[in-house]
Motif scaffolding. Structure first.
Motif, PDB file in Angstrom:
ATOM      1  N   ALA A 271      -9.836  13.203  -4.833  1.00 25.41           N
ATOM      2  CA  ALA A 271     -10.162  12.220  -5.866  1.00 25.41           C
ATOM      3  C   ALA A 271      -8.971  11.977  -6.782  1.00 25.41           C
ATOM      4  N   MET A 272      -8.215  13.018  -7.080  1.00 24.28           N
ATOM      5  CA  MET A 272      -7.040  12.872  -7.939  1.00 24.28           C
ATOM      6  C   MET A 272      -6.031  11.913  -7.309  1.00 24.28           C
ATOM      7  N   ALA A 273      -5.663  12.157  -6.054  1.00 29.19           N
ATOM      8  CA  ALA A 273      -4.668  11.322  -5.383  1.00 29.19           C
ATOM      9  C   ALA A 273      -5.190   9.913  -5.152  1.00 29.19           C
ATOM     10  N   ALA A 274      -6.482   9.792  -4.865  1.00 27.16           N
ATOM     11  CA  ALA A 274      -7.078   8.483  -4.582  1.00 27.16           C
ATOM     12  C   ALA A 274      -6.987   7.531  -5.764  1.00 27.16           C
ATOM     13  N   ALA A 275      -6.832   8.076  -6.965  1.00 30.61           N
ATOM     14  CA  ALA A 275      -6.715   7.230  -8.147  1.00 30.61           C
ATOM     15  C   ALA A 275      -5.365   6.521  -8.217  1.00 30.61           C
ATOM     16  N   TYR A 276      -4.405   6.955  -7.380  1.00 31.05           N
ATOM     17  CA  TYR A 276      -3.049   6.420  -7.446  1.00 31.05           C
ATOM     18  C   TYR A 276      -2.582   5.720  -6.171  1.00 31.05           C
ATOM     19  N   VAL A 277      -3.136   6.090  -5.001  1.00 32.84           N
ATOM     20  CA  VAL A 277      -2.620   5.571  -3.729  1.00 32.84           C
ATOM     21  C   VAL A 277      -3.729   4.908  -2.915  1.00 32.84           C
ATOM     22  N   ASP A 278      -3.323   4.245  -1.834  1.00 30.07           N
ATOM     23  CA  ASP A 278      -4.260   3.497  -0.997  1.00 30.07           C
ATOM     24  C   ASP A 278      -4.703   4.265   0.245  1.00 30.07           C
TER      25      ASP A 278
ATOM     26  N   PRO B 234       0.848  -1.201   0.000  1.00 26.83           N
ATOM     27  CA  PRO B 234       0.000   0.000   0.000  1.00 26.83           C
ATOM     28  C   PRO B 234       0.883   1.252   0.000  1.00 26.83           C
ATOM     29  N   THR B 235       0.324   2.349  -0.457  1.00 22.32           N
ATOM     30  CA  THR B 235       1.051   3.622  -0.491  1.00 22.32           C
ATOM     31  C   THR B 235       0.208   4.717   0.147  1.00 22.32           C
ATOM     32  N   VAL B 236       0.902   5.728   0.691  1.00 25.47           N
ATOM     33  CA  VAL B 236       0.220   6.848   1.338  1.00 25.47           C
ATOM     34  C   VAL B 236       0.862   8.151   0.890  1.00 25.47           C
ATOM     35  N   THR B 237       0.029   9.178   0.689  1.00 23.71           N
ATOM     36  CA  THR B 237       0.525  10.506   0.360  1.00 23.71           C
ATOM     37  C   THR B 237      -0.394  11.555   0.962  1.00 23.71           C
ATOM     38  N   ASP B 238       0.131  12.760   1.137  1.00 20.23           N
ATOM     39  CA  ASP B 238      -0.654  13.875   1.685  1.00 20.23           C
ATOM     40  C   ASP B 238      -1.554  14.487   0.622  1.00 20.23           C
ATOM     41  N   ILE B 239      -2.662  15.046   1.081  1.00 20.93           N
ATOM     42  CA  ILE B 239      -3.459  15.940   0.237  1.00 20.93           C
ATOM     43  C   ILE B 239      -3.679  17.228   1.025  1.00 20.93           C
ATOM     44  N   HIS B 240      -3.905  18.314   0.316  1.00 23.02           N
ATOM     45  CA  HIS B 240      -3.923  19.615   0.972  1.00 23.02           C
ATOM     46  C   HIS B 240      -5.218  20.396   0.778  1.00 23.02           C
ATOM     47  N   GLU B 241      -5.931  20.100  -0.293  1.00 27.17           N
ATOM     48  CA  GLU B 241      -7.206  20.753  -0.583  1.00 27.17           C
ATOM     49  C   GLU B 241      -8.210  19.694  -1.007  1.00 27.17           C
ATOM     50  N   SER B 242      -9.491  19.979  -0.785  1.00 30.16           N
ATOM     51  CA  SER B 242     -10.523  18.979  -1.070  1.00 30.16           C
ATOM     52  C   SER B 242     -10.510  18.532  -2.531  1.00 30.16           C
ATOM     53  N   GLY B 243     -10.117  19.421  -3.440  1.00 33.10           N
ATOM     54  CA  GLY B 243     -10.077  19.080  -4.848  1.00 33.10           C
ATOM     55  C   GLY B 243      -9.005  18.068  -5.208  1.00 33.10           C
ATOM     56  N   GLU B 244      -8.057  17.844  -4.316  1.00 32.00           N
ATOM     57  CA  GLU B 244      -6.977  16.894  -4.580  1.00 32.00           C
ATOM     58  C   GLU B 244      -7.346  15.464  -4.204  1.00 32.00           C
TER      59      GLU B 244
END
Length: 270
Positions: free
Chosen positions: A100-107, A88-98
């Protein structure tokens, strides 16, 4: 344990789980090398492992500080690590618009400490259906994090992790109150100790955050001793030349020895 992460291995070992990797994705080659080494170590020690890397660093003191190599480029590197190594992978998001974008790539979507009260951000992360790791703000008590958990769960997502990273102590230091770990566990979610950011020395006049990496093992040992479910450790093969937060990252060569000692503590308290 994190039974909602299908790719998580070694979950029957009885060990704590680990989120670890570089502060930021600096490039594909170095990210893959870091991932491969950590996976070799964690498989050997039977530690459940989640690869961590920020695709973008939005919270910097100076405008000239490194923020990333490009969102999609970095996210695709995270996706490749997850796919090729089966972790599994994890990354930060900073704004609500990010979200769905990040969720397409990480767990796992991580909410930075400074943003842990941002309702729209928490809800957006929850609505992706991904695991949401909320880092406790340096300015908050452990008890107040129950509201972050409630926001995620009320949005229809029960897959929540809380991560402590210390509390502000004066203008340029942090201190860890270990009473907060069992208090946050009482909310019915896994609790992680961030062993590297909790040693930051923020607000330096240079505009670059300092740190005390020599105390990483101290923070980690105490966290395991009080029953933390997981540890968060940023690590790099050359912290002095890392592009982000090098002052408080663990040298990658020290990771296996550190984890081996922590496993002994874990076994002693079970």
């Amino acid at each position: 344990m994190l039974n909602y992460l299908d790719k998580l291995k070694n979950t029957d070992s009885g060990n704590f789980f680990l989120m670890a990797g570089p502060c930021a994705i600096e490039g594909e080659d170095i990210a893959m090398r870091i991932a491969e080494k950590i996976i070799t170590i964690t498989d050997k020690l039977q530690i459940p492992y989640i690869f961590k890397g920020s695709y973008r660093k939005a919270n910097r003191s100076k405008g000239s500080s490194f923020t990333g190599i490009g969102d999609e480029k970095a996210l695709r590197i995270l996706e490749r690590i997850g796919r090729e190594f089966g972790v599994p992978t994890v990354t930060d998001i900073h704004e609500s618009g990010e979200a769905a974008m990040a969720a397409a790539y990480v767990d796992v979507l991580q909410i930075p400490a400074f943003l842990c009260r941002q309702t729209d951000l928490l809800i957006a992360a929850a609505q992706t259906g991904k695991v949401v790791n909320v880092k406790k703000g340096q300015f908050l008590s452990a008890g107040s994090m129950k509201f972050a958990v409630e926001k995620v769960k009320e949005a229809g997502n029960n897959k929540v992790i809380l991560t402590d990273r210390g509390n502000t102590f004066g203008y340029q230091d942090l201190i860890v109150d270990y009473r907060g770990l069992p208090e946050m566990q009482s909310f019915g979610v896994p609790v992680v100790m961030d062993c590297t950011h909790s040693l930051q020395q923020p607000n330096q006049s240079s505009g670059v955050t300092g740190g005390k990496p020599e105390l990483i093992s101290t923070i980690a040992k105490a966290a395991i001793a009080v029953g933390a479910d997981g540890l968060f450790i940023e690590t790099h093969p050359d912290p002095a030349n890392a592009k982000s937060d090098g002052a408080n990252m663990l040298h990658l060569d020290l990771l296996e020895e550190t984890l081996t000692k922590l496993i002994r503590i874990r076994q002693a308290i079970l």
